[in-house]
Design an enzyme around this catalytic site. Structure first.
Site, PDB file in Angstrom:
ATOM      1  N   ASN A  40       0.828  -1.217   0.000  1.00  0.00           N
ATOM      2  CA  ASN A  40       0.000   0.000   0.000  1.00  0.00           C
ATOM      3  C   ASN A  40       0.851   1.251   0.000  1.00  0.00           C
ATOM      4  O   ASN A  40       2.029   1.221   0.378  1.00  0.00           O
ATOM      5  CB  ASN A  40      -0.871   0.052   1.272  1.00  0.00           C
ATOM      6  CG  ASN A  40      -1.938  -1.024   1.295  1.00  0.00           C
ATOM      7  OD1 ASN A  40      -2.418  -1.454   0.254  1.00  0.00           O
ATOM      8  ND2 ASN A  40      -2.295  -1.463   2.488  1.00  0.00           N
ATOM      9  N   GLY A  64       1.450  -1.498   3.845  1.00  0.00           N
ATOM     10  CA  GLY A  64       0.784  -2.762   3.488  1.00  0.00           C
ATOM     11  C   GLY A  64       1.314  -3.820   4.446  1.00  0.00           C
ATOM     12  O   GLY A  64       2.532  -3.923   4.630  1.00  0.00           O
ATOM     13  N   ALA A  83       3.893  -6.206   2.841  1.00  0.00           N
ATOM     14  CA  ALA A  83       5.178  -5.557   2.566  1.00  0.00           C
ATOM     15  C   ALA A  83       5.930  -5.280   3.869  1.00  0.00           C
ATOM     16  O   ALA A  83       7.138  -5.536   3.978  1.00  0.00           O
ATOM     17  CB  ALA A  83       4.945  -4.261   1.793  1.00  0.00           C
ATOM     18  N   GLU A  89      -5.243  -8.943   3.487  1.00  0.00           N
ATOM     19  CA  GLU A  89      -5.548  -7.742   2.685  1.00  0.00           C
ATOM     20  C   GLU A  89      -5.651  -8.071   1.201  1.00  0.00           C
ATOM     21  O   GLU A  89      -5.632  -7.171   0.367  1.00  0.00           O
ATOM     22  CB  GLU A  89      -4.500  -6.651   2.943  1.00  0.00           C
ATOM     23  CG  GLU A  89      -4.635  -6.042   4.333  1.00  0.00           C
ATOM     24  CD  GLU A  89      -3.684  -4.909   4.625  1.00  0.00           C
ATOM     25  OE1 GLU A  89      -2.714  -4.703   3.880  1.00  0.00           O
ATOM     26  OE2 GLU A  89      -3.917  -4.226   5.644  1.00  0.00           O
ATOM     27  N   THR A 135      -1.035 -11.615  20.303  1.00  0.00           N
ATOM     28  CA  THR A 135      -0.324 -10.402  20.719  1.00  0.00           C
ATOM     29  C   THR A 135      -1.260  -9.569  21.597  1.00  0.00           C
ATOM     30  O   THR A 135      -2.448  -9.433  21.319  1.00  0.00           O
ATOM     31  CB  THR A 135       0.165  -9.577  19.506  1.00  0.00           C
ATOM     32  OG1 THR A 135      -0.960  -9.282  18.665  1.00  0.00           O
ATOM     33  CG2 THR A 135       1.184 -10.342  18.684  1.00  0.00           C
ATOM     34  N   GLY A 183      -0.480  -6.263  22.912  1.00  0.00           N
ATOM     35  CA  GLY A 183      -0.063  -4.865  23.058  1.00  0.00           C
ATOM     36  C   GLY A 183       0.959  -4.716  24.175  1.00  0.00           C
ATOM     37  O   GLY A 183       1.963  -5.421  24.200  1.00  0.00           O
ATOM     38  N   ASP A 194       4.703   5.940  17.495  1.00  0.00           N
ATOM     39  CA  ASP A 194       3.740   5.539  16.468  1.00  0.00           C
ATOM     40  C   ASP A 194       3.588   4.012  16.513  1.00  0.00           C
ATOM     41  O   ASP A 194       4.570   3.291  16.321  1.00  0.00           O
ATOM     42  CB  ASP A 194       4.271   5.987  15.084  1.00  0.00           C
ATOM     43  CG  ASP A 194       3.281   5.704  13.965  1.00  0.00           C
ATOM     44  OD1 ASP A 194       2.250   5.068  14.217  1.00  0.00           O
ATOM     45  OD2 ASP A 194       3.561   6.121  12.822  1.00  0.00           O
ATOM     46  N   ASP A 204       3.187  -5.800  12.578  1.00  0.00           N
ATOM     47  CA  ASP A 204       3.892  -6.347  11.407  1.00  0.00           C
ATOM     48  C   ASP A 204       5.353  -6.643  11.750  1.00  0.00           C
ATOM     49  O   ASP A 204       5.926  -7.631  11.280  1.00  0.00           O
ATOM     50  CB  ASP A 204       3.818  -5.361  10.231  1.00  0.00           C
ATOM     51  CG  ASP A 204       2.387  -5.147   9.757  1.00  0.00           C
ATOM     52  OD1 ASP A 204       1.565  -6.062   9.936  1.00  0.00           O
ATOM     53  OD2 ASP A 204       2.097  -4.058   9.234  1.00  0.00           O
TER      54      ASP A 204
END
Ligand code: RIB
Length: 301
Positions: free
Chosen positions: A13, A41, A44, A139, A219, A221, A245, A251
């Site tokens: 993306n 993405g 990716a 996706e 997972t 957090g 962030d 990922d």
């Protein structure tokens, strides 16, 4: 045992991220604090982490023919991903609009070329594989992904699935998954249980194992990750970091995880490294502008 290659079938993306103090209400206009465009993405992002860490990683996906699609391919190549199987499509490259508010993100996807990845693409891509790792996320068109899992199992590949964004999985597919790596809301969609405690994680695992999923990693957090792999299980806490962030942290976790599986490392160590990798990813902006090194991960452990 070292696996030969990691085959990633996933999304590419262009991520457009707007940071805001508060989400506008319907009919309201608000100023954002910051705008950033980068490549992303889930497929990716995960492939880049595995390849950067040193795994032999090959990618199947589709991007648009416009300059940004070609730049996205170069970006993957620069991180060491084999991009020979990425196809240029008449549809534009997928887009993700990321609204970042209060250390959390909301993502709106327009699939574009990602939606065109087909079963024929998969057959060509997996032709000749034997005993490698297949990694997928959700996706891309689901029929294509279910086909990829069926083919991979016939070829004795290790199938790793990250069901993100969350979608139902047919029963006959669940039992072909070797490693299901999911977060709390994906757990809830699949089992109706939102796991917060270790007991709730065990309940999620019991449900998924009844459907035949072999190994499960949840997972959590800031709490780390809970795993049930073969007859081993347990909570692996993460490290405290100053969050900049969170986009793409999951990922990074998965990229590190498949790297560890590819290396043949011991599962507890793989998850320890993965939670730290995910935490470090939160300390920098954007999904794949920063990939932690093994050295950084080991120093933070
Ligand atoms: O997990 C983060 C990713 O989700 C972003 O890079 C965005 O493209 C979406 O796929």
């Amino acid at each position: 045992m070292l696996k030969n290659k990691i085959y990633v079938i996933g999304s590419i993306n262009i991520d457009e991220k707007i940071s805001i103090d508060a989400i506008p209400k319907a009919g309201e206009t608000k100023h954002g604090k910051d705008y950033h465009i980068s490549y992303g993405g889930k497929g990716a992002n995960q492939a880049i982490v595995a390849a950067s860490l040193g795994a032999n990683t090959i990618f199947l996906g589709r991007v648009g023919k416009e300059p940004q699609g070609k730049e996205a391919i170069s970006e993957l190549r620069n991180y060491g991903v084999n991009v020979d199987s990425i196809i240029l499509d008449d549809e534009p490259t997928g887009r993700a609009i990321i609204i970042y508010e209060n250390n959390d993100n909301r993502i709106l996807l327009v699939g574009g070329a990602n939606e065109k990845v087909s079963v024929i693409d998969v057959d060509n891509f997996l032709d000749g594989t034997q005993g490698d790792i297949l990694l997928i996320q959700f996706e891309l068109p689901l029929d294509t992904l279910w086909h990829a899992i069926e083919v991979a199992k016939k070829k004795k590949m290790t199938v790793v699935v990250n069901p993100a964004p969350a979608k139902e999985i047919p029963d006959e597919i669940l039992k072909k998954i070797d490693y299901l790596v999911l977060n709390q809301s994906e757990s809830e969609l699949l089992t109706k249980i939102y796991p917060e405690s270790q007991d709730e994680c065990k309940s999620v695992i019991n449900v998924l194992r009844k459907y035949g999923v072999k190994n499960i990693i949840i997972t959590l957090g800031k709490e780390g990750a809970y795993y049930a792999v073969d007859n081993l299980k347990g909570l692996i806490p993460t490290i405290a970091v100053d969050v900049v962030d969170t986009t793409g942290a999951g990922d990074t976790f998965i990229g590190m995880l498949v790297f560890g599986l590819w290396k043949g490392n011991e599962i507890r160590e793989i998850i320890e490294y993965s939670v730290v990798a995910g935490a470090l990813a939160c300390t920098k902006e954007n999904a794949h502008d920063y990939v932690p090194t093994l050295r950084e991960i080991e120093e933070a452990l």
